[in-house]
Design a protein around this motif. Sequence first.
Motif, PDB file in Angstrom:
ATOM      1  N   LEU A  39       0.854  -1.213  -0.001  1.00 26.12           N
ATOM      2  CA  LEU A  39      -0.143  -0.051   0.013  1.00 26.12           C
ATOM      3  C   LEU A  39       0.886   1.040   0.022  1.00 26.12           C
ATOM      4  CD1 LEU A  39      -2.704  -0.622   2.513  1.00 26.12           C
ATOM      5  CD2 LEU A  39      -3.096  -0.925   0.303  1.00 26.12           C
ATOM      6  N   THR A  40       0.597   2.062  -1.030  1.00 24.47           N
ATOM      7  CA  THR A  40       1.377   3.512  -0.789  1.00 24.47           C
ATOM      8  C   THR A  40       1.275   4.189   0.510  1.00 24.47           C
ATOM      9  OG1 THR A  40       1.062   3.640  -3.118  1.00 24.47           O
ATOM     10  CG2 THR A  40       1.223   5.687  -2.079  1.00 24.47           C
ATOM     11  N   THR A  41       0.091   4.181   1.110  1.00 24.82           N
ATOM     12  CA  THR A  41      -0.104   4.865   2.315  1.00 24.82           C
ATOM     13  C   THR A  41       0.618   4.300   3.344  1.00 24.82           C
ATOM     14  OG1 THR A  41      -2.152   3.560   2.028  1.00 24.82           O
ATOM     15  CG2 THR A  41      -2.301   6.090   1.912  1.00 24.82           C
ATOM     16  N   THR A  42       0.788   2.941   3.403  1.00 31.68           N
ATOM     17  CA  THR A  42       1.771   2.229   4.398  1.00 31.68           C
ATOM     18  C   THR A  42       3.113   2.786   3.984  1.00 31.68           C
ATOM     19  OG1 THR A  42       0.619   0.456   4.377  1.00 31.68           O
ATOM     20  CG2 THR A  42       2.747   0.122   5.031  1.00 31.68           C
ATOM     21  N   ARG A  43       3.633   2.867   2.869  1.00 29.97           N
ATOM     22  CA  ARG A  43       5.031   3.345   2.564  1.00 29.97           C
ATOM     23  C   ARG A  43       5.276   4.810   2.983  1.00 29.97           C
ATOM     24  NH1 ARG A  43       4.115  -0.242  -1.711  1.00 29.97           N
ATOM     25  NH2 ARG A  43       3.800   1.609  -3.206  1.00 29.97           N
ATOM     26  N   ALA A  44       4.150   5.481   2.700  1.00 32.83           N
ATOM     27  CA  ALA A  44       4.171   6.963   2.986  1.00 32.83           C
ATOM     28  C   ALA A  44       4.209   7.076   4.591  1.00 32.83           C
ATOM     29  CB  ALA A  44       2.939   7.761   2.704  1.00 32.83           C
ATOM     30  N   ARG A  45       3.749   6.297   5.460  1.00 33.47           N
ATOM     31  CA  ARG A  45       3.809   6.286   6.672  1.00 33.47           C
ATOM     32  C   ARG A  45       5.335   6.186   7.225  1.00 33.47           C
ATOM     33  NH1 ARG A  45      -1.371   4.076   9.139  1.00 33.47           N
ATOM     34  NH2 ARG A  45      -1.956   4.550   7.214  1.00 33.47           N
ATOM     35  N   LEU A  46       5.843   5.203   6.715  1.00 34.92           N
ATOM     36  CA  LEU A  46       6.954   4.608   6.888  1.00 34.92           C
ATOM     37  C   LEU A  46       8.120   5.686   6.417  1.00 34.92           C
ATOM     38  CD1 LEU A  46       8.300   2.065   8.099  1.00 34.92           C
ATOM     39  CD2 LEU A  46       8.616   0.849   5.962  1.00 34.92           C
ATOM     40  N   ALA A  47       7.808   6.054   5.478  1.00 31.02           N
ATOM     41  CA  ALA A  47       8.923   7.361   4.733  1.00 31.02           C
ATOM     42  C   ALA A  47       8.955   8.737   5.703  1.00 31.02           C
ATOM     43  CB  ALA A  47       8.285   7.633   3.591  1.00 31.02           C
TER      44      ALA A  47
END
Lengths: 350, 350
Positions: B198-206
């Motif tokens: 999920l893009t949103t998971t990756r955004a959170r992690l970033a």
Amino acid sequence: MTLEQKQSKRLTMAQIAKEAGVSITTVSKVLNQLPGVGAQTRARIQAMIEQHDYVQNHAARHLRKGQSGLIDLVIMRLEGGYDLGIMHGVQEALEESGHRLVVFATHEDEAVERRWLRRIQDQSTDGVLLLLPYERIGIAEMLMAQNIPVVAIGDRNEPTTNYPTIGSTIWLGGYTATEYLISLGHRRIGIIAGPLHLTTTRARLAGYREALERAGIPVDPALICEGNYFLGDGIKQANALLDLEDPPTAIFAGNDAQAAGVYQVLYQRQVRIPDEMSVVGFDDVMYTAQMPPPLTTIHQPLAEMGKMAANMLLRLIGGQTLESNRVELSTSLVIRDSCAPPRTGPLLNR
Amino acid sequence: MTLEQKQSKRLTMAQIAKEAGVSITTVSKVLNQLPGVGAQTRARIQAMIEQHDYVQNHAARHLRKGQSGLIDLVIMRLEGGYDLGIMHGVQEALEESGHRLVVFATHEDEAVERRWLRRIQDQSTDGVLLLLPYERIGIAEMLMAQNIPVVAIGDRNEPTTNYPTIGSTIWLGGYTATEYLISLGHRRIGIIAGPLHLTTTRARLAGYREALERAGIPVDPALICEGNYFLGDGIKQANALLDLEDPPTAIFAGNDAQAAGVYQVLYQRQVRIPDEMSVVGFDDVMYTAQMPPPLTTIHQPLAEMGKMAANMLLRLIGGQTLESNRVELSTSLVIRDSCAPPRTGPLLNR
């Protein structure tokens, strides 16, 4: 049934009620040969019905069958596990029948309820499921008066209704929870009830009393609290119970949301569950198994209730009759980790 | 738009895709002049479109306006506060517009998704709201290919889509939560992410990485866990983090459900929150303020997102264009009682 047919029918029902000086509900009762109307009024309305040549439009109900493919579910609010558990079962049944589920939350606002009711009269629906314990504007009666099939689910104000309802064995749930706490050695058991105008709240309380009486434990009115079925009520009433001079050693909450409120108070006051206080909930919603510690609670078969309610409604839509106007599914005790024998010493007020 | 029109249109779309040997999505992209299609393919499809005299049926979309009065909301499951928070806003918007809300949960079952999609093609809807981060069968594209307006809400697999989406500033949420924990003195901060596709998971992690890097704290891969957004994932990953030789002093959960799982593990292991472990959640669903102790979390404006999504959809239904295909509302940190400076001594493995 076309809109015109609907409206002419609605007007006729209203006319009869108006001419007779009674409510639409009363007219509906007479039409459906249900009790609750005095003999004189009944005779007067029946005469008017004959005069108006009013007949219940069963054909119209059949005509409506499958026309919209929509089932309306009216709930109190978009919150909590209880409604969702029931919706789960409703959807399961409707997936099989191919109906779509229209959801509407009234937020306990009578004006919103009335607005919904006006709209549903102009829109197509195959039938309505009511998950609205508190509504007082007579939605079910008004829908029935227009030949819209209706089934109500869960808590009710009145023990009997002139429309089909589905519930669970609440009295037994109240009894079983209390009996379990007594079996652990508790004698001072606080109970947080729901609103006492609900039959189901009174049934729960009666089960609690029955268990105490059977065990020869006197009922102490100070241990009986009334609240709504929300978490905040659990907080308020748990504080009240803990502030008693002789506080209980166990708390039986009216539902799991109240129990979550009790947990919060116990956490704040540093009272350990279950070592220093036992807690029992009611409903067994999805999150109870994950509460720290997992909550012992009375299981209501929510999905099954939803599924059965939807199936009852589909049978009414299909023009079939129901064997019973009232169905209750069984509650059961689910033992997890929130109860233990009472401590021997008294609980300190904290 | 009649059923016949719909079907002839659907066949034409499908024919083009079939003849060109591409997906309906690709045809849709070409029709809507969106990127993601090679020049050669694009030219070939455009030729075919001209050959078929295919034009986007904008008139049909207008015809549909207000015809059914129904908006369909497709969600993953009937659980949890996130979906309900969004539904709350959707209902608010639809109450103003007079539309009824049809709800359907797919339970992450592709067969169920396909069945729903087949049904919606034969039934009337004014538009569809998708709250389905994980769906992989291309529901949005297929709806668009039939001129059914669609708006997607929340987590997405891809950063960009050829249909309108609404979300929140997830990266900023990840950054803000981590920065707050660092400001309290934490240097070993565990993060439980969602599914990394999920893009949103990756955004959170970033956002998490950005905060650490700004503070000069090296990123330790051992502190980054992947899980689904369910309570059980919180339990599993919290146990994994606590079992590390050098466990974290704070855990940043991917959502509030995971945080509730973390709470449960900490309770079982008798690790006190916040004295021995700080916890931050994400979403700010209804129950977070009542968790013992009340959870510090990243607020997502769920009701506002639902309301805006519904309003975007209503504008599309009305034939209007949107200023932007992607809208993000702001996240913010809500400080409650689940975070404190880290203990000076190391956390014992329990």
